[in-house]
Design an enzyme around this catalytic site. Structure first.
Site, PDB file in Angstrom:
ATOM      1  N   VAL A   1       0.675  -1.391  -0.245  1.00  0.00           N
ATOM      2  CA  VAL A   1       0.040  -0.214  -0.460  1.00  0.00           C
ATOM      3  C   VAL A   1       1.191   1.003  -0.224  1.00  0.00           C
ATOM      4  CG1 VAL A   1      -1.465   1.180   1.627  1.00  0.00           C
ATOM      5  CG2 VAL A   1      -1.804  -1.449   1.501  1.00  0.00           C
TER       6      VAL A   1
ATOM      7  N   ALA B   1       4.426   4.310   2.851  1.00  0.00           N
ATOM      8  CA  ALA B   1       3.913   2.720   1.321  1.00  0.00           C
ATOM      9  C   ALA B   1       4.100   2.069   3.393  1.00  0.00           C
ATOM     10  CB  ALA B   1       5.239   2.505   0.866  1.00  0.00           C
ATOM     11  N   LYS B   2       3.422   0.945   2.848  1.00  0.00           N
ATOM     12  CA  LYS B   2       3.548  -0.545   4.176  1.00  0.00           C
ATOM     13  C   LYS B   2       3.494  -1.588   2.431  1.00  0.00           C
ATOM     14  CE  LYS B   2       5.150  -1.090   8.307  1.00  0.00           C
ATOM     15  NZ  LYS B   2       5.555  -0.389   8.940  1.00  0.00           N
ATOM     16  N   GLY B   3       4.224  -2.902   3.660  1.00  0.00           N
ATOM     17  CA  GLY B   3       3.438  -4.038   2.288  1.00  0.00           C
ATOM     18  C   GLY B   3       3.714  -5.503   4.075  1.00  0.00           C
TER      19      GLY B   3
ATOM     20  N   ASP C   1      10.193  -5.066   8.722  1.00  0.00           N
ATOM     21  CA  ASP C   1       9.694  -4.530   9.746  1.00  0.00           C
ATOM     22  C   ASP C   1       9.568  -5.812  10.326  1.00  0.00           C
ATOM     23  OD1 ASP C   1       6.822  -2.541  10.242  1.00  0.00           O
ATOM     24  OD2 ASP C   1       5.750  -4.736  10.578  1.00  0.00           O
TER      25      ASP C   1
END
Ligand code: GLU
Length: 549
Positions: A193, A238-240, A279
């Protein structure tokens, strides 16, 4: 932390099948299952009405109902709970109709073994979540609430506010990877995202965890935007993530799932587009595989596509410890602000991963005493202080804290409520809530995790005069050194550890001072002030660029 059992209602009248299925489920340790068995449709419906059922295993031929009718009667009551239909070979036509009508899956009892049963349950739960609950995760609700509160306090333009509430881009992929047992292929969900594309490339970690979903990843991406804005880094958020439990995978399985995930999102990422980082559940090795997969597709090495890489691949000195180190720089500033001497101060830390264990190490260097730590397996308490070297040695050998002999065992809930000066949540979201905020016995909450505190809890902590160092400040050390790593990568220039740490301290202390000054000037809490600092940076950039077309 979430380790709750999955509650199964088994509606089955054949005692042999009852025993077999219950046996298979109750053997499993991870996840754990709680099984309730009833043998009639009417008692099944009654049991379901009483609540606390995550999934129904439903035999269609029962003494008081037969065939598709059984399914339809159950389904009309339990629309949002997954139903897996149990069938024997001769009624598979009915099972197919049940699936068509809304059952999540069907299982042939004659071919059932433990892995087939577990997988069907897991997939049924996942599909239900993917269909109806993706956006509405607690983390996304919290990120929204926090943003809307800040937007209201800063009187943010409504057009801008609407634009920022949902991410600019979200990709959901379902991806297969091969298990070590060659004939088994798993299909799992992956996400990336990107919240806002205004500021430059987007930036944020990749999380591997069984609770990952679109809503959570979107919330984390949004928090990354405010964090980067607050730190004045030229990135959007962002992050995934992949919804998977990495502790269940072998190293080669982890490598295959990482490579396939990277290939699926390859068009979204790149040193000028979107730069992943570690993360929860991922580390330097995962970043190295991502970098290699991306580079293979581009025909040359592209180290700057990820940060948090191994040093020999262009990783930055100090990146691995940066989040914990940064958190402790800020704890030092906050402690000075509230007049709390760190020499001899007591500290409890929820989460003993990269952030928690490094924070423990650095806070101890300032003279504080770490009296409690926890991870998914257990919590540990030693009022005279834990021996951190010994603990690390234990986790290197056993992966988790469970079994460590030289401390008292406590639960994660108990850890949060321990009498200490500084409480560091460094695990998952949504840990300090309206339910337990009243019982916290610390002077400061220093957030290493993203989103550990609910808004209601913030309010209670403020009334109780407990200082909250919010996540967008507290854990920003990670992305700040990621930025340094990216800059070094783009320039093929390597900085020293001293230089990295000096710059990190400068960036964090500056952001702390700005946020504190705003909080005092506007008479608002530090979280709101820090968020507004970040939001203002982003909206300023949006307004200068103007709207296309
Ligand atoms: N995953 C970390 C965070 O939540 C670091 C992100 C990064 O370095 O890009 O801030």
């Amino acid at each position: 932390m979430r380790d709750a059992p999955i509650r199964i209602l088994l509606v089955e009248d054949n005692p042999v099948h009852q025993r077999m299925i219950r046996g298979l489920l109750e053997e499993s340790r991870r996840p754990r299952y709680e099984v309730d068995v009833v043998d009639r449709l009417s008692s099944g419906l009654d049991r379901f009405r009483a609540g606390a059922v995550d999934l129904v295993l439903l035999d269609l031929i029962l003494p008081d109902s037969e065939g598709i009718e059984t399914f339809l009667r159950f389904f009309s009551l339990a629309r949002s709970t997954p139903i897996v239909v149990l069938t024997s070979l001769d009624d598979s036509g009915t099972a197919a109709r049940a699936v068509e009508a809304g059952a999540q899956d069907y299982l042939l009892k004659a071919r059932m073994d433990s892995s087939v049963l577990m997988r069907s349950i897991r997939y049924a739960l996942e599909r239900t979540r993917a269909r109806s609950m993706e956006w509405s995760s607690p983390a996304f609700r919290l990120a929204h609430q926090q943003f809307l509160k800040a937007a209201q306090l800063m009187d943010l333009d409504d057009n801008v506010r609407q634009r920022l509430v949902f991410p600019a881009r979200a990709q959901l992929v379902s991806l297969p990877f091969r298990r070590d047992r060659y004939d088994v292929v798993e299909t799992v969900f992956g996400y990336r995202v990107q919240h806002i594309l205004t500021m430059g490339p987007t930036k944020g970690g990749v999380r591997y965890h069984p609770e990952v979903g679109l809503g959570e990843v979107a919330a984390l991406a949004m928090w990354m935007t405010w964090k980067c804005g607050l730190m004045r880094l030229p990135f959007g958020g962002a992050k995934g993530g992949i919804r998977i439990d990495p502790s269940e995978l072998s190293r080669s399985e982890l490598q295959r799932v990482t490579r396939r995930y990277t290939a699926e999102i390859v068009d979204m990422i790149g040193p000028d587009r979107d730069i992943p980082a570690p993360d929860m559940g991922t580390d330097e090795q995962v970043m190295a595989w991502m970098m290699d997969t991306y580079s293979q597709q581009h025909g040359h090495a592209v180290p700057a596509v990820v940060t948090g890489k191994p040093i020999e691949l262009g990783g930055s000195p100090g990146r691995k410890e940066a989040t914990g180190r940064g958190l402790v720089y800020l704890i030092r500033e906050a402690a000075r602000h509230i007049g709390l001497p760190l020499q001899g101060a007591t500290v409890a830390i929820q989460g003993f991963g990269n952030v928690g264990s490094n924070a423990a190490h650095f806070v101890q260097q300032l003279g504080a005493r770490v009296v409690a730590v926890s991870d998914v397996s257990t919590g540990l308490y030693a009022p005279d202080g834990l021996d951190l070297g010994d603990l690390r040695h234990h986790t290197e050998l056993h992966r988790v804290l469970r079994g460590y002999p030289r401390a008292e065992r406590i639960s994660n809930e108990e850890l949060l409520e321990i009498d200490c000066d500084i409480l560091i949540p460094a695990a998952l979201e949504n840990q300090i809530t309206a339910e337990n905020a009243e019982r916290l016995r610390c002077k400061m909450v220093a957030e290493g995790a993203n989103g550990p505190t609910s808004l209601e809890a913030d309010q209670i902590l403020a009334e109780r005069d407990i200082f909250v160092l919010p996540d967008v400040l507290g854990n920003a050390g990670g992305v700040t050194v990621s930025y340094f790593e990216w800059v070094q990568g783009m320039q093929n220039w390597i900085w020293t550890l001293e230089e990295v740490n000096r710059r990190l301290e400068q960036v964090l202390v500056d952001a702390f001072n700005r946020s504190m000054a705003r909080a005092e000037r506007d008479n608002i809490d530090l979280r709101a002030a820090a968020l507004i600092e970040g939001i203002e940076r982003v909206t300023g950039a949006m307004l200068s660029r103007g709207l296309f077309p």
